[in-house]
Design an enzyme around this catalytic site. Structure first.
Site, mmCIF file in Angstrom:
data_model
loop_
_atom_site.group_PDB
_atom_site.id
_atom_site.type_symbol
_atom_site.label_atom_id
_atom_site.label_comp_id
_atom_site.label_asym_id
_atom_site.label_seq_id
_atom_site.Cartn_x
_atom_site.Cartn_y
_atom_site.Cartn_z
ATOM 1 N N LYS A 1 0.832 -1.213 0.000
ATOM 2 C CA LYS A 1 0.000 0.000 0.000
ATOM 3 C C LYS A 1 0.870 1.269 0.000
ATOM 4 O O LYS A 1 0.632 2.175 -0.785
ATOM 5 C CB LYS A 1 -0.911 0.026 1.249
ATOM 6 C CG LYS A 1 -1.873 -1.148 1.325
ATOM 7 C CD LYS A 1 -2.800 -1.041 2.543
ATOM 8 C CE LYS A 1 -2.108 -1.133 3.886
ATOM 9 N NZ LYS A 1 -1.580 -2.469 4.230
ATOM 10 N N ARG B 1 -9.387 0.657 8.704
ATOM 11 C CA ARG B 1 -8.887 -0.668 9.078
ATOM 12 C C ARG B 1 -9.975 -1.524 9.727
ATOM 13 O O ARG B 1 -9.734 -2.680 10.032
ATOM 14 C CB ARG B 1 -7.823 -0.508 10.151
ATOM 15 C CG ARG B 1 -6.364 -0.399 9.761
ATOM 16 C CD ARG B 1 -5.697 -1.609 9.315
ATOM 17 N NE ARG B 1 -4.339 -1.770 9.798
ATOM 18 C CZ ARG B 1 -3.272 -1.068 9.431
ATOM 19 N NH1 ARG B 1 -3.379 -0.085 8.597
ATOM 20 N NH2 ARG B 1 -2.085 -1.385 9.896
ATOM 21 N N ARG C 1 11.567 -6.600 4.994
ATOM 22 C CA ARG C 1 11.319 -5.168 4.845
ATOM 23 C C ARG C 1 12.172 -4.370 5.813
ATOM 24 O O ARG C 1 12.384 -4.758 6.947
ATOM 25 C CB ARG C 1 9.832 -4.890 5.104
ATOM 26 C CG ARG C 1 9.449 -3.447 4.996
ATOM 27 C CD ARG C 1 8.017 -3.307 4.589
ATOM 28 N NE ARG C 1 7.114 -3.282 5.733
ATOM 29 C CZ ARG C 1 5.808 -3.042 5.624
ATOM 30 N NH1 ARG C 1 5.253 -2.860 4.439
ATOM 31 N NH2 ARG C 1 5.057 -3.027 6.683
ATOM 32 N N ARG D 1 11.347 -2.651 11.562
ATOM 33 C CA ARG D 1 10.380 -2.088 12.505
ATOM 34 C C ARG D 1 10.166 -3.023 13.689
ATOM 35 O O ARG D 1 10.242 -4.225 13.553
ATOM 36 C CB ARG D 1 9.036 -1.854 11.793
ATOM 37 C CG ARG D 1 8.940 -0.496 11.161
ATOM 38 C CD ARG D 1 7.753 -0.330 10.257
ATOM 39 N NE ARG D 1 6.526 -0.957 10.702
ATOM 40 C CZ ARG D 1 5.402 -0.967 9.982
ATOM 41 N NH1 ARG D 1 5.379 -0.388 8.796
ATOM 42 N NH2 ARG D 1 4.338 -1.553 10.436
ATOM 43 N N ARG E 1 -0.233 -9.458 13.448
ATOM 44 C CA ARG E 1 -0.809 -8.418 12.568
ATOM 45 C C ARG E 1 -1.626 -9.036 11.450
ATOM 46 O O ARG E 1 -2.645 -8.495 11.041
ATOM 47 C CB ARG E 1 0.305 -7.554 11.972
ATOM 48 C CG ARG E 1 0.692 -6.402 12.899
ATOM 49 C CD ARG E 1 2.043 -5.852 12.535
ATOM 50 N NE ARG E 1 2.065 -5.190 11.245
ATOM 51 C CZ ARG E 1 3.146 -5.077 10.484
ATOM 52 N NH1 ARG E 1 4.291 -5.603 10.882
ATOM 53 N NH2 ARG E 1 3.091 -4.455 9.332
HETATM 54 P P1 ADP Z 1 1.103 -2.222 7.861
HETATM 55 O O1 ADP Z 1 0.096 -1.829 6.848
HETATM 56 O O2 ADP Z 1 2.397 -2.609 7.288
HETATM 57 O O3 ADP Z 1 0.585 -3.177 8.893
HETATM 58 P P2 ADP Z 1 0.932 0.419 9.086
HETATM 59 O O4 ADP Z 1 2.121 1.282 9.027
HETATM 60 O O5 ADP Z 1 -0.229 0.756 8.247
HETATM 61 O O6 ADP Z 1 1.492 -1.032 8.800
HETATM 62 O O7 ADP Z 1 0.411 0.301 10.601
HETATM 63 C C1 ADP Z 1 1.265 -0.012 11.679
HETATM 64 C C2 ADP Z 1 0.462 -0.100 12.974
HETATM 65 O O8 ADP Z 1 -0.179 1.165 13.240
HETATM 66 C C3 ADP Z 1 -0.686 -1.096 12.957
HETATM 67 O O9 ADP Z 1 -0.244 -2.389 13.288
HETATM 68 C C4 ADP Z 1 -1.629 -0.495 14.013
HETATM 69 O O10 ADP Z 1 -1.172 -0.764 15.315
HETATM 70 C C5 ADP Z 1 -1.483 0.979 13.783
HETATM 71 N N1 ADP Z 1 -2.481 1.527 12.802
HETATM 72 C C6 ADP Z 1 -2.205 2.099 11.603
HETATM 73 N N2 ADP Z 1 -3.332 2.488 10.981
HETATM 74 C C7 ADP Z 1 -4.361 2.147 11.800
HETATM 75 C C8 ADP Z 1 -5.786 2.272 11.721
HETATM 76 N N3 ADP Z 1 -6.399 2.830 10.651
HETATM 77 N N4 ADP Z 1 -6.517 1.783 12.749
HETATM 78 C C9 ADP Z 1 -5.941 1.239 13.841
HETATM 79 N N5 ADP Z 1 -4.614 1.086 13.975
HETATM 80 C C10 ADP Z 1 -3.819 1.537 12.983
#
Ligand code: ADP
Ligand code: ZN
Length: 216
Positions: A13, A88, A127, A162, A173
């Site tokens: 994404k 999400r 990554r 990370r 996750r």
């Molecule tokens: P990825 O898509 O690689 O899992 P992100 O950078 O989008 O990673 O998100 C990392 C973390 O940030 C998630 O595991 C969650 O804890 C939090 N997070 C990000 N966006 C949201 C969201 N829209 N709702 C709830 N938690 C979020």
């Protein structure tokens, strides 16, 4: 363009969003980047989000909606936006729908990036992310390494794995994704906005999105 990017962690994404912003001046809005920036800066938001993120759990919907309500009203969103990592959950999607209609905005589509699970696991463990909160460039030790080992090509900061990209956090996750986020695919299908794409190759995803936007 006003697009939502859906997909499992590691589906690409962020990478797709970065390429698309260069095409038409739309901004990438990544809730993950915003949250990581807040954690590093030690703000009140960051302090609330930190433990959820480390565990690979979702941050509560209320916190996320507060972020998005103000972010979507910033002037740079006028040229369009790519939502990366938001919504999400179904409640976030419903709150977004209300928010956009209050702001008089309509989405073009919700693109679902589809990548086989094995490939996802592979990508996440290899990554690396730039630790500079203002950059957060993404690399991959196999497919797109930095020019100098461990150093970001763009800003010279350290590139790290990370904290939520240990094997245990990754599998948690992915479970969270299956349970809470994957229902959004059905939600946007009902809304008539869903565009599924095979996301094994990033360039092809970008091309498919451009073609679809042209047809509209
Ligand atoms: P990825 O898509 O690689 O899992 P992100 O950078 O989008 O990673 O998100 C990392 C973390 O940030 C998630 O595991 C969650 O804890 C939090 N997070 C990000 N966006 C949201 C969201 N829209 N709702 C709830 N938690 C979020
Ligand atoms: Zn960097």
């Amino acid at each position: 363009m006003k697009i939502i990017l859906l997909g499992a962690p590691g589906a690409g994404k962020g990478t797709v969003a970065k390429v698309l912003t260069e095409l038409d001046g739309s901004v990438q809005i990544s809730t993950g980047d915003i949250l990581r920036g807040a954690v590093q800066a030690g703000t009140a938001l960051g302090q609330k989000a930190d433990a959820f993120m480390k565990a690979g759990d979702l941050v509560p919907d209320e916190l996320i909606m507060d972020i998005m309500k103000s972010r979507l009203q910033e002037p740079d969103c006028k040229n369009g936006f790519l939502l990366d990592g938001f919504p999400r959950t179904i409640p976030q999607a419903e709150a977004l729908k209300t928010l956009l209609s209050d702001l008089g905005l309509a989405l073009d589509m919700a693109v679902s990036l589809e990548v086989p699970r094995e490939e996802i696991l592979n990508r996440l463990t290899t990554r690396r992310t730039c630790e500079n909160p203002a950059c957060q460039a993404i690399y991959n030790v196999r497919s797109s390494p930095t020019k100098i080992k461990g150093i970001c090509d763009k800003c010279g900061s350290k590139v790290v794995q990370r904290e939520d990209e240990t094997e245990a956090a990754i599998s948690h996750r992915l479970e969270t994704y299956n349970e809470k986020t994957s229902p959004l695919i059905g939600y946007y299908e009902k809304e008539g906005l869903l565009m599924p794409v095979d996301a094994t190759v990033t360039d092809e995803v970008v091309k498919a999105i451009q073609d679809r936007l042209k047809d509209r």
